[in-house]
Enzyme design. Structure first.
Site, short mmCIF file in Angstrom:
data_model
loop_
_atom_site.label_atom_id
_atom_site.label_comp_id
_atom_site.label_asym_id
_atom_site.label_seq_id
_atom_site.Cartn_x
_atom_site.Cartn_y
_atom_site.Cartn_z
N GLU A 27 -3.08 -5.66 0.85
CA GLU A 27 -3.85 -5.57 2.10
C GLU A 27 -3.75 -4.17 2.68
OE1 GLU A 27 -4.03 -8.84 4.84
OE2 GLU A 27 -3.50 -7.54 6.53
N ASP B 115 5.08 -6.98 5.29
CA ASP B 115 4.03 -6.68 6.26
C ASP B 115 4.20 -5.29 6.88
OD1 ASP B 115 1.86 -7.10 7.86
OD2 ASP B 115 2.86 -8.45 9.26
#
Ligand code: ZN
Length: 516
Positions: A291, A181
């Site tokens: 992402e 992330d």
């Protein structure tokens, strides 16, 4: 040990896994065995146990298959058979991943509803699995940023290994994701990919130019002309003097002023994302859920800017699956949405239409506890979204500590207050220390009220790293071991809290129950 011996005798007589599971579930003597963790592989029976003193272990009964030899552990004999007791180590988790394919992270790009369940301590996944099994949602169980790894002293391998053991323990075969992330460099991405992660969230924030709010047009024009003429011409041809029709009620066109402003703010970040995709995502050798995040910046992403960014990525052939704009209002950590809810809904709809038209999902970051906007997100996305939570899972752990060991909480709280200024360097929050009650005025049973109030929530939320790393003069952890001890001893309480709290997230988001 007696319980283990008698269970192994049972295994020697009967290898039917369903029967063994049922026996464990219904026999108090076997309450130290995790019933769902019982599996068979090539003649070996494997299952997980928890000991009062030693904590959790994996037991495997002897077979001639390499899985028995490869798992590292201590051999012991019972009357009927030989078995091995193995640590839940990274090395052993890799052997489990090799033989039990469901324990590997997978791409979740084709699932409409996904939720990121960051677990900074590595003990929340069993509770998370228990709740996601009940809903039509797929979890990203491993999800950590470099910032979180630095603050907790863990690695991508540690994080994934903890998840693998939880997946095995709960026999979760629905498929889960692992997200590196908020990664900012190719080197960081490689760390997560090498550890087997299935999702990468690229943080473009360092390449986004934050313009002062009072910047004049001449200054933007000047910055714009710093770009090579060829590049400008290409962008102008692609974006100016045309209408982009994204459905019956959404059409975009770029006024020249805004166009130049977007180029100045975002072009470096767009080019960076394209470069990273080509260099490391497109040739990862497996399918990666990619992402793009532009949320951690001073500039809210207006829908036209979102379109400008995403369109260029797609034109360049970047395959990405979700995008995290910075929405209007404030998504602060661990507390509800701050801002105008109607304005949020209006803007969210446009972001949603863009994402739908261009073919990816919106990703909502800092998604913990945003209960007032969850119904809007659920309804307007038609259940197609990714929502990331992390800090709220830590706060649920703190609730367990408050309930079970209030004295430990009091010490953590005092420490957090003392070092708050340090934590504020990492996290942007509005907390007001003066609003937090003096703990000496609170009885133990009133402490849990602190986790219902924004200021004390944020205090504990952002100081997790300092609390976990705190040591005394002798180099011993002040809190870390006691925190793990408390959560370990009260595993089912933590699971219960998480099921309730994450369940509330999913309910409010309108995620339907799984009727299987
Ligand atoms: Zn983010």
């Amino acid at each position: 040990m007696n319980g283990l011996r008698s269970f192994l005798q049972l295994v020697a007589k009967n290898r039917n896994i369903a029967t063994l599971k049922e026996t464990v579930r219904t026999t108090p003597e076997y309450s130290f065995i995790y019933p769902e963790s019982i599996h068979e592989y090539a003649g070996s029976v494997l299952f997980m146990v928890r000991y009062e003193e030693k904590g959790k272990k994996l037991i495997i009964t002897r077979s001639d298959h390499p899985i028995y030899l490869e798992l590292n552990g201590e051999v012991f004999n019972t009357e009927d058979l030989q078995a091995k007791e193995c640590d839940l180590s990274i090395g052993n988790s890799k052997i489990i991943r090799k033989y039990f394919s469901f324990t590997n992270p997978v791409s979740l790009a084709h699932f409409p509803t996904t939720i990121g369940l960051g677990d900074r301590l590595g003990v929340a996944s069993s509770g998370h699995i228990k709740v996601v099994k009940k809903y039509n949602v797929r979890p990203v169980l491993a999800q950590q940023s470099m910032r979180e790894l630095n603050l907790t002293g863990r690695t991508y391998e540690d994080v994934l290994s903890d998840v693998v053991w939880a997946v095995f323990q709960e026999d979760y075969q629905g498929g889960y994701g692992a997200d590196g992330d908020h990664l900012k460099t190719v080197a960081e991405i490689k760390l997560a990919l090498d550890a087997g992660y299935s999702m990468i969230t690229l943080d473009c924030s360092e390449h986004i130019t934050n313009l002062p709010s009072d910047i004049v047009r001449e200054e933007i024009d000047r910055l714009y002309t710093e770009l090579p003429a060829e590049k400008r011409e290409d962008l102008e041809n692609r974006f100016l003097q045309q209408n982009f029709v994204l459905g019956s009620d959404l059409t975009f066109s770029f006024p020249p002023d805004s166009f130049r402003k977007y180029v100045v703010i975002y072009q470096k970040a767009i080019d960076f994302a394209i470069k990273v995709y080509r260099e490391v995502i497109s040739n990862a050798g497996r399918k990666i859920d990619f992402e793009i995040s532009i949320d951690e910046t001073a500039t809210p992403t207006d829908p036209l800017a979102h379109f400008f960014f995403a369109k260029q990525l797609l034109d360049a052939g970047v395959e990405f699956h979700s995008m995290a704009p910075r929405f209007c209002g404030e998504f602060q950590k661990g507390i509800d949405y701050i801002g105008d809810i109607r304005a949020f809904e209006q803007e969210f709809r446009q972001h949603q239409q863009i994402a739908e038209y261009l073919g990816y999902k919106l990703s909502i970051h800092s998604g913990s506890d945003k209960f007032s906007v969850f119904p809007i997100i659920g309804k307007n996305s038609g259940g197609r979204f990714h929502l990331k939570t992390a800090g709220t899972n830590w706060l649920e752990a703190v609730k367990v500590i408050i309930t079970m060991d209030p004295e430990l909480y009091r010490q953590m709280h005092a420490y957090a207050l003392q070092y708050l200024a340090e934590a504020r360097k990492y996290y942007h929050v509005t907390l007001d220390v003066d609003k937090i009650p003096d703990l000496s005025s609170l009885a133990d049973e009133d402490l849990k009220q602190l986790m219902e109030e924004n200021d004390s929530r944020q205090l504990i939320h952002i100081t997790y790293g300092l609390i976990l790393q705190a040591k005394n003069d002798r180099g011993e952890f002040l809190f870390k071991d006691r925190i793990y001890h408390c959560l370990d001893k009260n595993e089912s309480v933590y699971e219960e809290f998480l099921q309730k709290h994450i369940g509330k997230h999913l309910e409010t988001l309108g995620v339907s129950l799984n009727n299987l």
